[in-house]
Design a protein around this motif. Structure first.
Motif, short mmCIF file in Angstrom:
data_model
loop_
_atom_site.label_atom_id
_atom_site.label_comp_id
_atom_site.label_asym_id
_atom_site.label_seq_id
_atom_site.Cartn_x
_atom_site.Cartn_y
_atom_site.Cartn_z
N GLN A 17 52.80 -15.41 -4.66
CA GLN A 17 52.96 -14.00 -5.04
C GLN A 17 51.64 -13.44 -5.57
O GLN A 17 51.25 -12.33 -5.23
CB GLN A 17 54.06 -13.89 -6.09
N SER A 18 50.96 -14.21 -6.41
CA SER A 18 49.71 -13.72 -6.99
C SER A 18 48.63 -13.58 -5.92
O SER A 18 47.83 -12.64 -5.96
CB SER A 18 49.22 -14.67 -8.08
N ARG A 21 49.36 -10.40 -4.02
CA ARG A 21 49.21 -9.15 -4.77
C ARG A 21 47.79 -8.90 -5.25
O ARG A 21 47.51 -7.84 -5.77
CB ARG A 21 50.14 -9.16 -5.99
N HIS A 22 46.93 -9.88 -5.15
CA HIS A 22 45.61 -9.72 -5.75
C HIS A 22 44.81 -8.64 -5.01
O HIS A 22 44.64 -8.69 -3.81
CB HIS A 22 44.85 -11.05 -5.73
N ARG A 23 44.31 -7.69 -5.80
CA ARG A 23 43.54 -6.57 -5.22
C ARG A 23 42.45 -7.05 -4.27
O ARG A 23 42.33 -6.57 -3.16
CB ARG A 23 42.83 -5.78 -6.34
N ASP A 24 41.66 -7.99 -4.75
CA ASP A 24 40.48 -8.38 -4.00
C ASP A 24 40.79 -9.27 -2.80
O ASP A 24 39.89 -9.65 -2.07
CB ASP A 24 39.48 -9.09 -4.92
N GLN A 26 43.36 -8.32 -0.70
CA GLN A 26 44.11 -7.51 0.26
C GLN A 26 43.39 -7.51 1.61
O GLN A 26 42.20 -7.22 1.69
CB GLN A 26 44.28 -6.07 -0.24
N GLN A 396 48.85 -16.58 -12.07
CA GLN A 396 47.94 -15.44 -12.00
C GLN A 396 46.54 -15.86 -12.44
O GLN A 396 45.55 -15.50 -11.82
CB GLN A 396 48.45 -14.29 -12.89
N ASP A 400 43.24 -15.82 -10.09
CA ASP A 400 42.06 -15.09 -10.54
C ASP A 400 40.81 -15.95 -10.46
O ASP A 400 39.76 -15.50 -10.02
CB ASP A 400 42.26 -14.67 -12.00
N ALA B 198 48.18 -10.42 -18.53
CA ALA B 198 47.89 -11.83 -18.35
C ALA B 198 46.54 -11.90 -17.68
O ALA B 198 45.60 -12.51 -18.15
CB ALA B 198 48.93 -12.49 -17.48
N THR B 199 46.43 -11.21 -16.59
CA THR B 199 45.16 -11.13 -15.87
C THR B 199 45.09 -9.74 -15.29
O THR B 199 46.08 -9.03 -15.24
CB THR B 199 45.12 -12.13 -14.71
N ASN B 201 43.49 -7.13 -12.06
CA ASN B 201 43.28 -7.15 -10.60
C ASN B 201 44.52 -7.34 -9.74
O ASN B 201 44.43 -7.77 -8.62
CB ASN B 201 42.30 -8.26 -10.18
N MET B 202 45.68 -7.11 -10.31
CA MET B 202 46.85 -7.28 -9.46
C MET B 202 47.21 -5.97 -8.78
O MET B 202 47.39 -4.95 -9.43
CB MET B 202 48.05 -7.76 -10.29
N ALA B 203 47.32 -6.01 -7.50
CA ALA B 203 47.83 -4.84 -6.79
C ALA B 203 49.31 -5.10 -6.54
O ALA B 203 49.79 -6.20 -6.76
CB ALA B 203 47.11 -4.68 -5.47
N VAL B 204 50.02 -4.11 -6.12
CA VAL B 204 51.44 -4.30 -5.88
C VAL B 204 51.66 -4.44 -4.38
O VAL B 204 51.11 -3.68 -3.60
CB VAL B 204 52.24 -3.11 -6.43
N ASP B 205 52.42 -5.43 -4.00
CA ASP B 205 52.61 -5.60 -2.56
C ASP B 205 53.83 -4.85 -2.08
O ASP B 205 54.59 -5.34 -1.26
CB ASP B 205 52.66 -7.07 -2.17
#
Ligand SMILES: Cc1cc2nc3c(=O)[nH]c(=O)nc-3n(C[C@H](O)[C@H](O)[C@H](O)COP(=O)(O)OP(=O)(O)OC[C@H]3O[C@@H](n4cnc5c(N)ncnc54)[C@H](O)[C@@H]3O)c2cc1C
Ligand code: FES
Lengths: 488, 212
Positions: A17-18, A21-24, A26, A396, A400, B198-199, B201-205
């Protein structure tokens, strides 16, 4: 970029999941391959969390939705035991950890900690095995636990797992029938008819490691339950300079719950229940187990020494068995003495292990001492403690770290795909070549649907399939209808 | 003894209750379906809800078995018709308040929250990355949020059960609460809820693939 994840428990799914979902990341990931040694996913959520806690198990539904939404990206390979024949960790490291990343999320596979006392091998059962049995784990579902009737139980350990065992044994079979508990276990629990449960810990109540929720649930389980606390220890006051470390909020609330619901036995002696008709739970604090002996009438006796407790320089409580004090004997029906004093992490071959911390040495999830990109999450990362929610935060952090490492390697950006240098065969081909019959996600959904159908016929939500052979038969038979996750 | 069972919506599928995917605007039986929605649907479908456990979408075991044997087939079309009413009827006029979520990147996300809905539901409807692993049944602590000062006082004290879960929450503070237990009401208008970091940089999927 193709990454690999080993272990389909909370850590594995939250890692996936992390990653998703991680922006970098995508648009950068091409595939995530998930390997699981059992045909079925969810790790301890399926085979650890007690059947009478369906609301805790509900998290699995979220992971199913995640898999459904990312069907084209995430591939599930169940029934693939890494390093257990078929597929080696080295092969996976070559495939994933050179250019991308390999995530180890295998939980604690080293069995459980032992007391190391006389008679343990013969008379004591690991709570871990009992739990796997009542949860219908294929390697344990056919065991015959609680074969002897008598109703007396001893559990050594002061954590939530000990409380789970006590609660499950005292739960009414009528309630258990509406859970996904192994039917053989329900019958055995009914026939066993637990009357007296002794829960034994070395330290005092304030230093138990259970949480308030679990404790309150046990002590308020039934109106006919008598809850008794025995404080068998003696406090050493020779060292008045040392003070107890401040209690955590959780410890304080658990202690309050115990004090509120229990009555305290005088002098720590073994008192008979005040209400002979009632069932009872006895909490024994400050006892060190010494030995187990069987006696003639199908019972075992756990012999314990009362402890002297004192606070160490760091404020943590220390205990020492007293030589001069009268030992305490706690009786259990044969086959109903359990130990629950912790799980043991085992590092897979080729990966370092930190035995003092009972985990794989890592920095924010990156495994130390390896030159390739191998990461850890979950119990393997920080030792076998903590709840499912912890593995979310934990995954997460690991992901990261993975992204930072990638950026570092590629000076600032995450490359969308490394050049495919090696012409390695696809993982499916490798598995087939090695003769591994793997279960894909659709295969699991067939098992899932079958379990729901069986449950529905028996007035519950799910009846688990209890053997690997049957799991594989259903999973690999494409004519069996599968669960439509879109709908569930 | 009345033993409520939690009925899985998969179970409904297996007895051929019509899926609502073809009903316009209906997300009630979507995979994320929360208990409030399920309850609405279950009662709309005429399913026997147990009196004691109405709040959680559980149904009465014995009546459920009877229902299974007698009513499964006749229910189908009926349920479908009533469902549409249940969705399109009241949903249109519900009063809302404004709530702002501050996500893990510090980004402020103002949304409208219908009175009576939980902040977990509101977050999910707006694709805010609040976890909610146990779907609001006080068994996970993953819906943990920090509540803005004036509004915190207006919430009723957390129950023992909520406190039990807060014990285990990551980054607990004085103003910590569980999102699934905060129910939108008029006096919470303007509330700000911050997700623990927590951290970053999380985007939502795309949290929920809403079926249409
Ligand atoms: C008895 C018990 C009750 C619990 N109850 C609760 C509770 O009520 N609430 C709560 O929040 N937490 C509870 N927990 C804690 C929770 O289960 C853990 O925090 C969580 O499961 C840890 O996740 P994990 O992914 O690290 O490990 P696991 O859940 O153990 O997952 C590891 C997975 O890896 C697989 N695997 C192992 N080795 C290999 C290999 N070589 N190749 C391929 N796959 C492999 C395993 O089969 C397993 O599926 C409980 C734990 C126990 C033991
Ligand atoms: S969603 Fe699990 S406690 Fe709120």
């Amino acid at each position: 970029m193709r990454v690999g994840v080993i272990g389909a428990g909370p850590a594995g799914f939250y890692t996936i999941q992390s990653l998703l979902r991680h922006r970098d990341l995508q648009g950068k990931l091409r595939s995530i391959d998930l390997f699981e040694s059992l045909p079925v996913p969810f790790g301890l959520v399926r085979y650890g969390v007690a059947p009478d806690h369906p609301e805790v198990k509900r998290v699995a539904l979220h992971w199913s939705q995640l898999m459904e939404r990312h069907r084209s990206m995430v591939r599930y390979f169940g029934n693939v035991h890494v390093n257990g024949g078929g597929l080696s960790l080295d092969a996976l490291r070559r495939r994933y950890a050179r250019d991308a990343g390999l995530f180890l999320c295998m939980g604690a596979q080293g069995g459980d900690r032992k007391l190391g006392i006389l008679g343990e091998e013969q008379h004591m059962i690991s709570a871990r095995a009992l739990i796997a049995w009542y949860n219908g784990h294929p390697d344990f579902s056919k065991h015959a636990f609680l074969g002897q009737s008598g109703g007396e139980v001893v559990i050594v350990g002061n954590g939530n797992v000990a409380l789970d065992v006590a609660r499950m044994l005292l739960r009414s079979p009528a309630e258990l029938r509406h859970t996904d508990c192994n039917p053989a276990a329900i019958e055995a629990i009914e026939a066993f008819a637990a009357r007296t449960v002794h829960i034994v810990g070395r330290r005092d109540a304030a230093n138990a490691s259970w949480t308030a929720r679990e404790l309150r649930e046990l002590v308020t389980l039934a109106p006919d339950l008598d809850v008794v606390v025995h404080e068998a220890m003696r406090w050493n006051s020779d060292n008045p300079g040392t003070r107890p470390a401040p209690m955590s909020r959780s410890q304080q609330r658990a202690l309050q719950a115990l004090q509120h619901h229990a009555r305290y036995a005088e002098g720590g002696s073994h008192v008979a229940s005040r209400h002979p008709m009632k069932r009872s739970v006895h909490f024994w604090f400050g006892l060190t187990p010494l030995s187990l002996e069987g006696d003639a009438d199908q019972r075992v006796q756990l012999l314990c020494a009362p402890n002297e407790l004192s606070y160490g320089p760091d404020g943590h409580v220390q205990c020492r068995p007293l030589q001069d004090a009268q030992p305490v004997r706690l009786p259990a029906t044969a086959g109903a003495a359990f130990r629950s004093i912790g799980y043991i992490v085992e590092a897979p071959h080729g990966v370092p292990f930190d035995s003092s911390r009972n985990c794989i040495p890592n920095a924010s999830g990156r495994v130390l001492g390896l030159s390739d990109a191998v990461y850890v999450a979950g119990w393997l990362k920080h030792g076998p403690r903590g709840v499912i929610a912890n593995s979310l935060v934990d995954a997460q952090e690991t992901v990261d770290r993975f992204v930072r490492d990638l950026q570092h390697r590629n000076s600032g950006t995450v490359a969308s795909d490394g050049p495919s240098k090696t012409a390695e065969p696809g993982i499916e081909i490798l598995l087939e070549r090695n003769g591994v019959a793997y279960v894909d996600w659709d295969g699991w959904l067939r098992i899932d649907a079958e379990e729901h159908r069986n449950g529905l016929l028996q007035g519950t939500d799910r009846r688990k399939i209890l053997t690997r052979a049957e799991m594989l038969r259903i999973a690999l038979d494409t004519s069996v209808p599968k669960t439509d996750t879109q709908f569930s | 003894m009345n033993v409520p069972i939690k009925i899985s919506l998969r179970a409904l599928r297996l007895i051929n209750v019509k899926t609502p995917h073809n009903v316009s605007g209906c997300s009630m039986l979507s995979a994320s379906g929360n208990w409030a929605e399920r309850r609405l649907w279950l009662s709309a479908a005429g399913l026997p809800l147990s009196r004691t456990s109405r709040g959680r979408g559980e149904i009465h075991q014995r009546r459920w078995s009877r229902f299974l044997s007698q009513e499964a087939s006749s229910l189908r079309d009926d349920a479908n018709a009533q469902e549409v009413k249940a969705v399109e009827g009241p949903a249109a006029e519900v009063e809302t308040i404004s709530v702002t979520f501050v996500d893990r990147d510090g980004v402020r996300r103002p949304v409208r929250a219908p009175i009576g809905s939980s902040m977990l539901q509101v977050a999910h409807e707006n694709s805010i990355d609040l976890e909610g692993a146990c779907e609001g049944s006080l068994a996970c602590s993953t819906c943990h949020v920090y509540v803005s000062e004036p509004h915190l006082k207006r919430l009723s004290e957390p129950s023992d059960e909520e406190n039990d879960m807060l014990d285990l929450a990551f980054g607990l503070q004085e103003n910590s609460r569980l999102g699934c237990q905060i129910i939108a009401s008029r006096d919470l208008d303007g509330m700000e809820l911050t997700l623990p970091q927590a951290t970053r940089n999380m985007a939502v999927d795309g949290y929920v693939a809403k079926p249409h």
